[in-house]
Design a protein around this motif. Structure first.
Motif, PDB file in Angstrom:
ATOM      1  N   GLN A  90      50.249  44.389  24.785  1.00 52.05           N
ATOM      2  CA  GLN A  90      49.122  45.107  24.196  1.00 52.05           C
ATOM      3  C   GLN A  90      48.131  45.566  25.261  1.00 52.05           C
ATOM      4  O   GLN A  90      47.556  46.655  25.172  1.00 52.05           O
ATOM      5  N   GLY A  91      47.940  44.728  26.281  1.00 52.20           N
ATOM      6  CA  GLY A  91      47.071  45.137  27.376  1.00 52.20           C
ATOM      7  C   GLY A  91      47.657  46.286  28.162  1.00 52.20           C
ATOM      8  O   GLY A  91      46.954  47.234  28.531  1.00 52.20           O
ATOM      9  N   GLY A  92      48.963  46.202  28.441  1.00 48.70           N
ATOM     10  CA  GLY A  92      49.609  47.299  29.145  1.00 48.70           C
ATOM     11  C   GLY A  92      49.538  48.601  28.373  1.00 48.70           C
ATOM     12  O   GLY A  92      49.360  49.686  28.951  1.00 48.70           O
ATOM     13  N   HIS A  93      49.672  48.498  27.052  1.00 51.98           N
ATOM     14  CA  HIS A  93      49.578  49.693  26.213  1.00 51.98           C
ATOM     15  C   HIS A  93      48.166  50.283  26.252  1.00 51.98           C
ATOM     16  O   HIS A  93      47.985  51.508  26.318  1.00 51.98           O
ATOM     17  N   ALA A  94      47.155  49.421  26.232  1.00 44.95           N
ATOM     18  CA  ALA A  94      45.774  49.899  26.297  1.00 44.95           C
ATOM     19  C   ALA A  94      45.509  50.638  27.607  1.00 44.95           C
ATOM     20  O   ALA A  94      44.835  51.675  27.629  1.00 44.95           O
ATOM     21  N   VAL A  95      46.023  50.091  28.706  1.00 42.33           N
ATOM     22  CA  VAL A  95      45.851  50.749  30.001  1.00 42.33           C
ATOM     23  C   VAL A  95      46.528  52.121  29.991  1.00 42.33           C
ATOM     24  O   VAL A  95      45.940  53.130  30.399  1.00 42.33           O
ATOM     25  N   ALA A  96      47.780  52.159  29.533  1.00 46.38           N
ATOM     26  CA  ALA A  96      48.507  53.422  29.498  1.00 46.38           C
ATOM     27  C   ALA A  96      47.786  54.453  28.643  1.00 46.38           C
ATOM     28  O   ALA A  96      47.650  55.625  29.030  1.00 46.38           O
ATOM     29  N   ARG A  97      47.313  54.044  27.458  1.00 41.35           N
ATOM     30  CA  ARG A  97      46.633  54.981  26.577  1.00 41.35           C
ATOM     31  C   ARG A  97      45.370  55.551  27.240  1.00 41.35           C
ATOM     32  O   ARG A  97      45.099  56.758  27.152  1.00 41.35           O
ATOM     33  N   TYR A  98      44.612  54.691  27.900  1.00 39.58           N
ATOM     34  CA  TYR A  98      43.403  55.181  28.574  1.00 39.58           C
ATOM     35  C   TYR A  98      43.757  56.173  29.680  1.00 39.58           C
ATOM     36  O   TYR A  98      43.162  57.261  29.765  1.00 39.58           O
ATOM     37  N   LEU A  99      44.715  55.817  30.545  1.00 38.64           N
ATOM     38  CA  LEU A  99      45.084  56.697  31.650  1.00 38.64           C
ATOM     39  C   LEU A  99      45.600  58.038  31.127  1.00 38.64           C
ATOM     40  O   LEU A  99      45.261  59.105  31.667  1.00 38.64           O
ATOM     41  N   ASN A 100      46.418  57.989  30.086  1.00 43.61           N
ATOM     42  CA  ASN A 100      46.990  59.215  29.551  1.00 43.61           C
ATOM     43  C   ASN A 100      45.925  60.103  28.917  1.00 43.61           C
ATOM     44  O   ASN A 100      45.921  61.329  29.116  1.00 43.61           O
ATOM     45  N   ASP A 101      45.039  59.501  28.147  1.00 38.39           N
ATOM     46  CA  ASP A 101      44.006  60.296  27.494  1.00 38.39           C
ATOM     47  C   ASP A 101      43.047  60.900  28.517  1.00 38.39           C
ATOM     48  O   ASP A 101      42.563  62.029  28.335  1.00 38.39           O
ATOM     49  N   HIS A 102      42.781  60.155  29.599  1.00 34.50           N
ATOM     50  CA  HIS A 102      41.901  60.715  30.630  1.00 34.50           C
ATOM     51  C   HIS A 102      42.542  61.934  31.300  1.00 34.50           C
ATOM     52  O   HIS A 102      41.881  62.967  31.489  1.00 34.50           O
ATOM     53  N   ILE A 103      43.815  61.833  31.648  1.00 37.63           N
ATOM     54  CA  ILE A 103      44.494  62.978  32.241  1.00 37.63           C
ATOM     55  C   ILE A 103      44.483  64.154  31.276  1.00 37.63           C
ATOM     56  O   ILE A 103      44.237  65.304  31.672  1.00 37.63           O
ATOM     57  N   ALA A 104      44.732  63.883  30.003  1.00 35.76           N
ATOM     58  CA  ALA A 104      44.724  64.960  29.009  1.00 35.76           C
ATOM     59  C   ALA A 104      43.355  65.630  28.923  1.00 35.76           C
ATOM     60  O   ALA A 104      43.264  66.857  28.730  1.00 35.76           O
ATOM     61  N   GLU A 105      42.286  64.869  29.058  1.00 36.49           N
ATOM     62  CA  GLU A 105      40.942  65.451  29.031  1.00 36.49           C
ATOM     63  C   GLU A 105      40.719  66.392  30.214  1.00 36.49           C
ATOM     64  O   GLU A 105      40.138  67.472  30.060  1.00 36.49           O
ATOM     65  N   VAL A 106      41.181  65.982  31.393  1.00 38.20           N
ATOM     66  CA  VAL A 106      41.042  66.844  32.565  1.00 38.20           C
ATOM     67  C   VAL A 106      41.840  68.130  32.379  1.00 38.20           C
ATOM     68  O   VAL A 106      41.363  69.235  32.679  1.00 38.20           O
ATOM     69  N   VAL A 107      43.060  68.001  31.873  1.00 41.70           N
ATOM     70  CA  VAL A 107      43.897  69.176  31.635  1.00 41.70           C
ATOM     71  C   VAL A 107      43.242  70.106  30.620  1.00 41.70           C
ATOM     72  O   VAL A 107      43.242  71.333  30.790  1.00 41.70           O
ATOM     73  N   ALA A 108      42.673  69.550  29.568  1.00 44.49           N
ATOM     74  CA  ALA A 108      42.044  70.371  28.530  1.00 44.49           C
ATOM     75  C   ALA A 108      40.870  71.172  29.073  1.00 44.49           C
ATOM     76  O   ALA A 108      40.606  72.287  28.622  1.00 44.49           O
ATOM     77  N   LYS A 109      40.167  70.625  30.058  1.00 50.12           N
ATOM     78  CA  LYS A 109      39.032  71.329  30.651  1.00 50.12           C
ATOM     79  C   LYS A 109      39.464  72.397  31.645  1.00 50.12           C
ATOM     80  O   LYS A 109      38.732  73.368  31.874  1.00 50.12           O
ATOM     81  N   HIS A 110      40.657  72.233  32.231  1.00 54.34           N
ATOM     82  CA  HIS A 110      41.134  73.175  33.254  1.00 54.34           C
ATOM     83  C   HIS A 110      42.605  73.498  32.998  1.00 54.34           C
ATOM     84  O   HIS A 110      43.468  73.227  33.842  1.00 54.34           O
ATOM     85  N   PRO A 111      42.931  74.073  31.862  1.00 55.76           N
ATOM     86  CA  PRO A 111      44.351  74.236  31.490  1.00 55.76           C
ATOM     87  C   PRO A 111      45.129  75.185  32.378  1.00 55.76           C
ATOM     88  O   PRO A 111      46.359  75.102  32.422  1.00 55.76           O
ATOM     89  N   SER A 112      44.446  76.061  33.087  1.00 49.99           N
ATOM     90  CA  SER A 112      45.157  76.982  33.973  1.00 49.99           C
ATOM     91  C   SER A 112      45.441  76.386  35.345  1.00 49.99           C
ATOM     92  O   SER A 112      46.219  76.956  36.118  1.00 49.99           O
ATOM     93  N   ARG A 113      44.845  75.218  35.641  1.00 48.44           N
ATOM     94  CA  ARG A 113      44.995  74.627  36.969  1.00 48.44           C
ATOM     95  C   ARG A 113      45.739  73.300  36.955  1.00 48.44           C
ATOM     96  O   ARG A 113      46.265  72.878  37.995  1.00 48.44           O
ATOM     97  N   PHE A 114      45.771  72.625  35.813  1.00 46.53           N
ATOM     98  CA  PHE A 114      46.374  71.298  35.767  1.00 46.53           C
ATOM     99  C   PHE A 114      47.293  71.146  34.563  1.00 46.53           C
ATOM    100  O   PHE A 114      47.053  71.725  33.499  1.00 46.53           O
ATOM    101  N   ALA A 115      48.354  70.361  34.747  1.00 44.61           N
ATOM    102  CA  ALA A 115      49.194  69.870  33.662  1.00 44.61           C
ATOM    103  C   ALA A 115      49.246  68.354  33.796  1.00 44.61           C
ATOM    104  O   ALA A 115      48.926  67.793  34.849  1.00 44.61           O
ATOM    105  N   GLY A 116      49.654  67.669  32.728  1.00 39.45           N
ATOM    106  CA  GLY A 116      49.602  66.221  32.734  1.00 39.45           C
ATOM    107  C   GLY A 116      50.965  65.562  32.692  1.00 39.45           C
ATOM    108  O   GLY A 116      51.925  66.095  32.131  1.00 39.45           O
TER     109      GLY A 116
END
Length: 334
Positions: A90-116
């Motif tokens: 459950q802890g590993g899943h929480a870490v993965a979810r946070y890391l993934n959602d953070h990358i997705a947020e960066v991509v959403a702000k700069h969709p022409s420059r980044f993919a996740g």
């Protein structure tokens, strides 16, 4: 557009959750506030790992370097060791979810420059597959990063097979990156050898086990790639083929020489040497090599486009590595 497939990202200092408070003590990642030089300290539990500068967390700073080196887009993935395969599920899943959602947020702000590209908690296969679905269906990511020896399992371990099946079924590419070197670690205590020598050896073993264990025999449509030019794998491939020819145990799970399956693998172009890059292209195919820098690590390539262009490859091959092959790997041509 030139696409750097192999780069890493972390959230800014102070933003990582307090996973120790939620799940108990352990080697949970923390990023301490920057010092007077602007460098933040990455901790795993109470162990100092390394100093990181703003390139690791600032999209704006990244884009300056991208523009300077002619990179149109970066594919962002977590710093490998942050996957925390050691943690309770459950802890590993929480870490993965946070890391993934953070990358997705960066991509959403700069969709022409980044993919996740995300991560999953492979210490629990059901949770890993659930997070894989989150990556594909909720975050629209097309690739997942895993370790060479995830949660203490070789890549041909039957426990991992349902995960690889799910990657195939969800049309997700898999990028294998060493999380930490394990081969001969007791002999690598000096000279930064765990990274310099250990990681390529670890990657070579992982690719060999994937093939000889029959994963690609059973899943011929799985798109899977390896970091750092495939590590030692391209160099030992001839020896692996010879082993297949003379050792019956090498033919237990596969029907063809390992080099036949090797042509299905993707690798990045991160070899630091023109002759080595040409060798990798020759062994694995000019349509299976991707531009990759390992940005912003010190053992990355500061100008990966220039490195590929300087390798003396035919123009069409260089163009494929710089911009075209990554689309096929990510399934964007399907």
């Amino acid at each position: 557009m030139h696409v750097d497939f192999h780069t890493h990202l972390i959230s800014p200092p102070g933003m990582l959750p307090d996973w120790a408070a939620a799940f108990g003590s352990g080697r949970w990642p923390r990023l301490l506030p920057p010092d007077d030089d602007g460098n933040a300290t990455l901790m795993m539990g109470e162990t100092v790992v390394m100093k990181l500068d703003e390139r690791f967390w600032s999209p704006e700073r990244r884009m300056l370097d991208m523009d300077r080196t002619g990179i149109g887009m970066q594919v962002l993935s977590p710093i490998p060791m942050l996957s925390c395969y050691w943690a309770p599920p459950q802890g590993g899943h929480a870490v993965a979810r946070y890391l993934n959602d953070h990358i997705a947020e960066v991509v959403a702000k700069h969709p022409s420059r980044f993919a996740g590209m995300g991560t999953v908690p492979l210490q629990d296969i059901e949770l890993a597959i659930a997070e894989l679905r989150h990556l594909r269906e909720s975050l629209a990511m097309r690739a997942v990063q895993i370790g060479t020896f995830p949660a203490g399992r070789e890549l041909d371990d039957t426990t991992l097979f349902p995960f690889f099946e799910a990657c195939r079924d969800l049309d997700m590419a898999v990028f294998v990156h060493p999380m930490q070197p394990l081969i001969g670690i007791e002999r690598m205590r000096q000279y930064y050898l765990p990274n310099i020598v250990g990681n390529p050896l670890e990657t070579g073993l992982a690719a060999t086990r994937l093939i000889c264990g029959g994963v690609l025999e059973k899943l011929p449509d799985l798109r899977i790639g390896f970091a750092h030019g495939g590590g030692a794998f391209p160099l030992v491939l001839g020896r692996v083929d010879r082993g297949f020819a003379v050792r019956s145990e090498m033919r237990e799970h596969i029907d063809c020489p390992p080099s036949d399956y090797a042509r299905r693998l993707y690798v990045d172009a991160l070899t630091f040497d023109a002759a080595s890059l040409r060798f990798v292209v020759d062994k694995l195919g000019d349509d299976h090599v991707l531009l990759g820098s390992d940005y912003p690590f010190g053992l990355g390539d500061d100008d990966p486009v220039a490195t590929v262009k300087a390798a003396g490859l035919p123009d069409d091959v260089a163009r494929a590595i710089l911009a075209e092959n990554v689309r096929t790997f990510l399934g964007e041509d399907a």
